[in-house]
Design a protein around this motif. Structure first.
Motif, short mmCIF file in Angstrom:
data_model
loop_
_atom_site.label_atom_id
_atom_site.label_comp_id
_atom_site.label_asym_id
_atom_site.label_seq_id
_atom_site.Cartn_x
_atom_site.Cartn_y
_atom_site.Cartn_z
N UNK B 75 0.81 -1.22 0.00
CA UNK B 75 0.00 0.00 0.00
C UNK B 75 0.84 1.27 0.00
N UNK B 76 1.97 1.25 0.69
CA UNK B 76 2.81 2.45 0.74
C UNK B 76 3.49 2.71 -0.60
N UNK B 78 1.98 1.99 -3.38
CA UNK B 78 0.90 2.50 -4.25
C UNK B 78 0.54 3.94 -3.94
N UNK B 79 0.83 4.40 -2.71
CA UNK B 79 0.56 5.81 -2.40
C UNK B 79 1.46 6.73 -3.21
N UNK B 83 -2.97 6.29 -10.51
CA UNK B 83 -3.42 5.36 -11.54
C UNK B 83 -4.68 5.86 -12.23
N UNK B 91 -16.57 6.02 -8.28
CA UNK B 91 -17.62 5.42 -7.48
C UNK B 91 -18.92 6.15 -7.79
N UNK B 94 -20.90 8.44 -5.19
CA UNK B 94 -20.23 9.55 -4.52
C UNK B 94 -20.12 10.72 -5.49
N UNK B 102 -12.13 10.43 -1.24
CA UNK B 102 -12.05 9.02 -0.84
C UNK B 102 -10.61 8.51 -0.87
N UNK B 103 -9.88 8.93 -1.91
CA UNK B 103 -8.50 8.46 -2.05
C UNK B 103 -7.63 8.91 -0.89
N UNK B 105 -9.06 9.84 2.23
CA UNK B 105 -9.68 9.28 3.44
C UNK B 105 -9.12 7.91 3.76
N UNK B 106 -9.05 7.06 2.74
CA UNK B 106 -8.70 5.67 2.99
C UNK B 106 -7.21 5.48 3.24
N UNK B 107 -6.42 6.54 3.09
CA UNK B 107 -5.05 6.41 3.56
C UNK B 107 -4.86 7.24 4.83
N UNK B 108 -6.00 7.62 5.42
CA UNK B 108 -5.96 8.16 6.77
C UNK B 108 -5.51 9.61 6.88
N UNK B 111 -8.92 15.41 8.02
CA UNK B 111 -9.99 16.01 7.24
C UNK B 111 -9.62 17.36 6.63
N UNK B 150 -8.24 12.29 -8.76
CA UNK B 150 -8.13 11.30 -7.68
C UNK B 150 -6.74 10.67 -7.65
#
Ligand SMILES: Nc1ncnc2c1ncn2[C@@H]1O[C@H](COP(=O)(O)OP(=O)(O)O)[C@@H](O)[C@H]1O
Ligand SMILES: [Mg+2]
Lengths: 294, 296
Positions: B75-76, B78-79, B83, B91, B94, B102-103, B105-108, B111, B150
């Motif tokens: 995952x790191x 891919x960050x 792509x 999605x 959304x 979302x891209x 959010x899901x890597x934390x 906000x 994204x």
């Protein structure tokens, strides 16, 4: 960096709502199976207490005719002394016997009204060196010693009670385990559906570098919540069972001691919740491992 | 930035999808990956993403052998790789802004960071006004812009694009290409697999051509098909006339050093993503690392 509680809560709630029928089925199955597990556990404790209350202090009870003459009592005492299997005996005189009867028959006013200290049989409560010899000793005393009203030893009744309840428990347990397995499968399937309905999100998450746990945890939380909600329903039902048990034990003399103290009830309820959580976690873990390709 | 060292990939029960590929893509390059259908372009990109593993050879991204990367570090990796695909992969439930957010959010990401970065990147792709639209209310070109936003919102080192104009008409495609070019000018390496002859010919960037898994051409400032001139001189500028739309995009070195960089106004990247040239080496990598505090 990492997984926020808010994110997991939001995702889990959304997932549950999207698949609410599946979730409901899973929750109800967990509830039913855990109710059975909890009730079986309660029953077991109640029966153990009842048996324990009867069996622990008294191995043999020799009832003496109400108003038997002192000479007969003395003879019985002598016989008891002469019996090597008997360790010790405790004699309850008529007042003590009456008081005990009053306690045992508490609430049954009509029966109590016909009793008086003079009409209740007095009894010797004896402990044996070996409780298994109760039948032999019992036969000795019931065979024509004057003044003996009857001899009882809890052996027979306990045996029957134990057998009935162990069969009952076994059936309850088998049904409960079958239901637990099916609730596990239902949770697994609910999570599988959730994963399927969110496969687009999951593929994007993988692409942008969400960690495996980030992807997995909302699904596992969903299973956990299903197990937890099911176990909460079961906690209520087990409480009802306990209420029914104490209702019975208040009214049925043979079950007078068959209650579960609140501490043990609490432990049982906690156990029910724990099993629910475990079923939820295991079901969703398997689903996540099998169907979430991360 | 990306190095293939004698890489061979064979899918189960097939002939090799890639055969003994050795090549290197420098930081900040814009590279076209061309070849007919089935020649191995998508496989090439999947290997970089660690969606597939090579059967032989090694692949390095930012100096790291990604073949030996443990699964939890993927995952790191891919960050650092954005792509984009032919089918957008947005999605549908959304909004535009939510898709981009979302891209992050899901890597934390926190906000506040998400809010500002999403707004910035949507302005960059020209969709600031349509942030609250749903994807199905957008044209294909706009949807692809959202997908690019994204992919780029996390400022990846490399942007991988698999036939991003495959579903778009030529005019829309040109818009997408100039967007990718702008992104490239921020220092992001862009690797784009494509069939689109017109685009490759007009952009005049490095072209890597695959044929049934074999590297058959690697040419600076190439065109899609081989010409006689190409055979004689693989590095020289061809004599083919340029399409006016892309003529201005040609000399990337000039543009890189140009002082009037429009992107700096649109997207304040200057402090965290320095516009670099080849000579600056790994400055961007290290600054990105330091800023994120993460490695893979
Ligand atoms: N997942 C897969 N399993 C088996 N064979 C595959 C798979 N993906 C691609 N291939 C094969 O590998 C070759 C290269 O495919 P691909 O990389 O998709 O080419 P391109 O993107 O240039 O069209 C093709 O022959 C294709 O059939
Ligand atoms: Mg392809």
């Amino acid at each position: 960096m990492g997984l926020s509680v808010e994110y997991v809560a939001k995702e889990t709630a959304t997932n549950l709502w999207r698949n609410r029928l599946m979730a409901l089925a899973a929750i109800l199955t967990v509830a039913v199976s855990l109710s059975l597990v909890g009730t079986a556990l309660l029953l077991r404790q109640a029966v153990n207490r009842q048996i324990g209350a009867v069996a622990s202090n008294v191995n043999l009870q020799i009832f003496v005719n109400p108003g038997a003459p002192k000479s007969q009592l003395a003879y019985i005492r002598q016989e008891i002394k002469a019996t090597p299997q008997i360790e010790s005996c405790n004699y309850l005189n008529s007042t003590e016997s009456y008081n005990q009867a009053k306690q045992l028959l508490k609430g049954q006013k009509t029966v109590l009204s016909v009793l008086s200290p003079g009409t209740v049989p007095t009894d010797f409560r004896c402990q044996l060196h070996n409780p298994n010899q109760a039948a032999t000793v019992g036969a000795l005393f019931s065979a024509g010693i004057p003044g003996v009203y009857k001899v009882t030893w809890p052996g027979q009744s306990i045996h029957v009670m134990e057998q009935v309840t162990s069969v009952l428990q076994l059936i309850l347990l088998i049904v409960a385990i079958a239901l637990l397995v099916s609730s596990l499968v239902l949770i697994l399937n609910a999570i599988r559906m959730a994963i399927f309905s969110r496969r687009r999100e999951v593929s994007v998450m993988k692409l942008v570098g969400a960690t495996n746990w980030f992807i997995r945890i909302p699904f596992m939380a969903e299973g956990l919540v299903q197990g937890f909600l099911g176990s909460l329903v079961a906690v209520g039902i087990v409480m009802l069972s306990n209420w029914g048990l104490s209702y019975l034990s208040d009214r049925v003399q043979a079950l007078s001691q068959a209650t579960v103290p609140s501490g043990d009830l609490l432990v049982t309820e906690i156990l029910v919740v724990l099993v629910g959580l475990i079923v939820g976690v295991v079901g969703s873990s398997v689903a996540v491992r099998k169907f979430l390709d991360v | 930035m990306i190095r293939f060292d004698d890489v061979t990939k064979v899918y189960k029960g097939g002939s090799p999808a890639l055969k003994n590929i050795t090549l290197e893509i420098q930081k900040g390059e814009f590279v076209f990956l061309v070849g007919s259908s089935g020649s191995g372009k998508t496989t090439f990109l999947k290997l970089i993403l660690r969606e597939e593993k090579p059967d032989q050879g090694a692949i390095y991204v930012a100096g790291r052998d990604i073949g030996v990367l443990s699964a939890w570090k993927v995952p790191h990796l891919r960050r650092n790789l954005g792509c984009v695909f032919q089918d957008f992969r947005l999605l549908p439930n959304k909004t535009v802004a939510e898709n981009v957010a979302f891209a992050l959010e899901v890597i934390g990401r926190p906000r506040q960071v998400i809010t500002t970065q999403v707004a910035q990147v949507l302005d960059l792709v020209g969709l600031g006004q349509k942030a609250s639209r749903m994807p199905d209310e957008l044209s294909g070109g706009e949807q692809q812009r959202v997908a690019i936003a994204r992919a780029f919102v996390n400022r990846p080192l490399v942007l991988l694009a698999d036939e991003p104009t495959g579903n778009l008409d030529p005019a829309t495609s040109q818009g997408i290409m100039s967007l990718l070019d702008r992104i490239n000018r921020t220092g992001t390496t862009v690797l784009m697999a494509t069939h689109d002859v017109g685009i490759v010919d007009s952009m005049r960037r490095r072209v890597i051509e695959l044929d049934r898994g074999t590297l058959v051409r690697d040419q600076a400032r190439g065109v899609y098909g081989l010409t006689d001139e190409m055979h004689s001189s693989t590095s020289g500028l061809p004599a083919v006339p340029l399409s006016p739309a892309f003529a201005e995009l040609l000399d990337k070195d000039n543009r890189r050093s140009g002082k009037a960089d429009l992107d700096k106004q649109k997207l304040p990247l200057s402090d965290d993503v320095p516009v670099s040239d080849a000579g600056k080496g790994n400055s961007r990598v290290s600054s990105v690392r330091a800023r994120r505090g993460s490695r893979y």
